[in-house]
Write a protein that holds these residues in place. Structure first.
Motif, short mmCIF file in Angstrom:
data_model
loop_
_atom_site.label_atom_id
_atom_site.label_comp_id
_atom_site.label_asym_id
_atom_site.label_seq_id
_atom_site.Cartn_x
_atom_site.Cartn_y
_atom_site.Cartn_z
N ARG A 88 0.87 -1.19 0.00
CA ARG A 88 0.00 0.00 0.00
C ARG A 88 0.90 1.23 0.00
O ARG A 88 1.61 1.49 0.97
CB ARG A 88 -0.94 0.00 1.20
N LEU A 89 0.85 1.98 -1.09
CA LEU A 89 1.71 3.16 -1.25
C LEU A 89 0.95 4.38 -0.75
O LEU A 89 -0.11 4.72 -1.27
CB LEU A 89 2.09 3.34 -2.72
N PRO A 90 1.49 5.09 0.25
CA PRO A 90 0.75 6.21 0.84
C PRO A 90 0.72 7.43 -0.08
O PRO A 90 1.72 7.82 -0.65
CB PRO A 90 1.54 6.50 2.12
N LEU A 91 -0.47 8.02 -0.22
CA LEU A 91 -0.63 9.27 -0.96
C LEU A 91 -1.22 10.31 0.00
O LEU A 91 -0.60 10.66 0.98
CB LEU A 91 -1.50 9.06 -2.19
N GLY A 92 -2.41 10.81 -0.28
CA GLY A 92 -3.08 11.72 0.64
C GLY A 92 -2.34 13.01 0.87
O GLY A 92 -1.54 13.46 0.04
N GLU A 93 -2.61 13.63 2.01
CA GLU A 93 -2.06 14.95 2.31
C GLU A 93 -0.55 14.93 2.49
O GLU A 93 0.14 15.89 2.15
CB GLU A 93 -2.74 15.52 3.56
N ALA A 94 -0.02 13.84 3.04
CA ALA A 94 1.43 13.76 3.23
C ALA A 94 2.16 13.80 1.89
O ALA A 94 3.16 14.50 1.73
CB ALA A 94 1.79 12.50 4.00
N ARG A 387 9.97 2.84 -0.95
CA ARG A 387 10.87 2.62 -2.09
C ARG A 387 10.09 2.45 -3.39
O ARG A 387 10.54 2.88 -4.45
CB ARG A 387 11.76 1.40 -1.84
N MET A 388 8.91 1.83 -3.30
CA MET A 388 8.08 1.70 -4.49
C MET A 388 7.66 3.08 -5.01
O MET A 388 7.71 3.34 -6.21
CB MET A 388 6.85 0.86 -4.18
N LEU A 389 7.24 3.94 -4.10
CA LEU A 389 6.86 5.31 -4.51
C LEU A 389 8.04 6.06 -5.09
O LEU A 389 7.92 6.82 -6.06
CB LEU A 389 6.29 6.07 -3.32
#
Length: 400
Positions: A88-94, A387-389
């Motif tokens: 799960r690759l984090p996106l959102g506000e961060a 690392r994926m991001l």
């Protein structure tokens, strides 16, 4: 309109409208020629990573898209082989804060409507619907652009012309008739559904990417998260006119049948009531983009596979750089305009070619089978989300 400041843009899709706004922002008067009588964006949803959303925000589109664009919290990478999420690759506000611009998912029609509204409010842009490009003749004062609206044919002088009229570009056919799109052997099935049709746990604000044998599936919220966009990519043949057609639900359900595909993926496929399928055509990299005061932009220049989610993004980037190059040369006359077009192509071609290669490679990875798919899943788990991001930071961190 003074020819010395007039640029014609052929095509009122996402690339053409963005280019028109960017050119008007540089002091040009812009005439958009669109052959259809009204704008109806084909397709369904699209992803706009920070490299693209940044340009749109700078052009004043953020408030117009606030109600429809969705900022997903994450990208969930799902494996059909494992039957579950493997990263799960984090996106959102961060991620927005880190990149300085959001990652948006949006319905194409919503984006096009926002761009058209912005164009309509700009006194330096004229949108001519039902008006078809026919010819462009160079001369000492620039170009004579020939256009047709119904039975009326007219000619106007302009300093430059931009072909943003898609993969079947009339401008490209005029300039480089030998350059023809090539069928990739892949078909994109696209459809949408109301978010309320799915169980609540499957309507979170995330992009789901299901990788499977010789196919993959993408789903994400659009239209203010009220709808879900679903895209399925499968191999297939194409021997009919045009490049899109209604899709047979039985055919796509069979392509994602058990036991190769888990219940969640099959549920997404089954929830779509109406499918449309699109043949994926591409243009080979390294082709010509410009001739004198005429340049190609977006799919007209470099149609690519959608597996990097950068088709619209590259057109939007093209628009920003083309306007910048022309803006730096608009007071210098004919030879300088031609040089500006060449500079635009030199600046854009290496990056676009790299994105095209990345998209092709990504598609092959998505579609792996057997032991290769197992190794892929293990590698993704080992790399971890950050690392994926980071593998795509060279795309997302771009600035005009």
């Amino acid at each position: 309109m003074a020819a010395s400041r007039t640029v014609f843009v052929v095509g009122a899709g996402i690339g053409g409208l963005t280019a028109s706004l960017a050119l008007a922002g540089r002091g040009f008067r812009v005439v958009i020629l669109e052959k259809t009588e009204r704008l109806e964006e084909a397709g369904a949803g699209l992803q706009l990573s920070p490299n693209a959303s940044r340009v749109l925000i700078e052009l004043g589109l953020q408030s117009r898209l606030a109600a429809s664009a969705v900022t997903p919290d994450a990208i969930s990478i799902m494996s059909a082989r494992a039957g579950c999420e493997i990263a799960r690759l984090p996106l959102g506000e961060a991620a927005t804060s880190r990149a300085g611009a959001p990652y948006w998912v949006v319905h194409r029609a919503d984006l096009q409507a926002a761009l058209q509204a912005q164009v309509n409010d700009n006194p330096d842009i004229e949108l001519r619907l039902g008006c078809q490009f026919e010819d462009a003749v160079p001369h000492t004062k620039g170009l004579t652009v020939v256009q047709r609206s119904g039975m009326t044919r007219q000619q106007e002088v302009a300093m430059a012309l931009v072909g943003a009229d898609g993969i079947w570009s009339a401008v490209r056919s005029h300039l480089f008739p030998q350059t023809q799109p090539q069928f990739s052997g892949l078909i994109a099935w696209r459809g949408t559904l109301e978010a309320t049709q799915l169980p609540r746990e499957h309507t979170s604000r995330r992009v789901q990417l299901w990788m499977g044998p010789n196919a993959h599936l993408v789903a994400y919220p659009i239209s203010g998260a009220r709808r879900i966009n679903v895209v399925a990519i499968v191999p297939g043949a194409w021997n009919r006119p045009g490049w899109s057609a209604p899709g047979d639900m039985t055919e796509i359900k069979n392509a994602f049948a058990s036991p190769q595909w888990p219940p969640t993926a099959r549920m997404l496929i089954g929830a779509v009531d109406e499918w449309r399928k699109w043949a994926l055509f591409t243009l080979a990299g390294g082709g010509e983009w410009t001739n004198g005061a005429i340049a190609l932009l977006g799919d007209a220049a470099h149609a690519m596979l959608p597996f990097a989610a950068q088709g619209a993004g590259m057109a939007i980037e093209d628009a920003a750089i083309l306007a910048k190059c022309l803006g730096e040369s608009q007071h210098e006359g004919g030879p300088a305009i031609s040089a500006a077009m060449q500079r635009y192509a030199r600046l854009r071609q290496p990056r676009v070619a790299r994105v095209q290669r990345f998209a092709r490679q990504t598609g092959r990875i998505y579609h792996l089978t057997g032991p290769a798919a197992y190794a892929r899943d293990l590698a993704i788990k080992t790399m971890g989300p950050q690392r994926m991001l980071a593998r795509q930071s060279w795309i997302y961190d771009w600035r005009a």
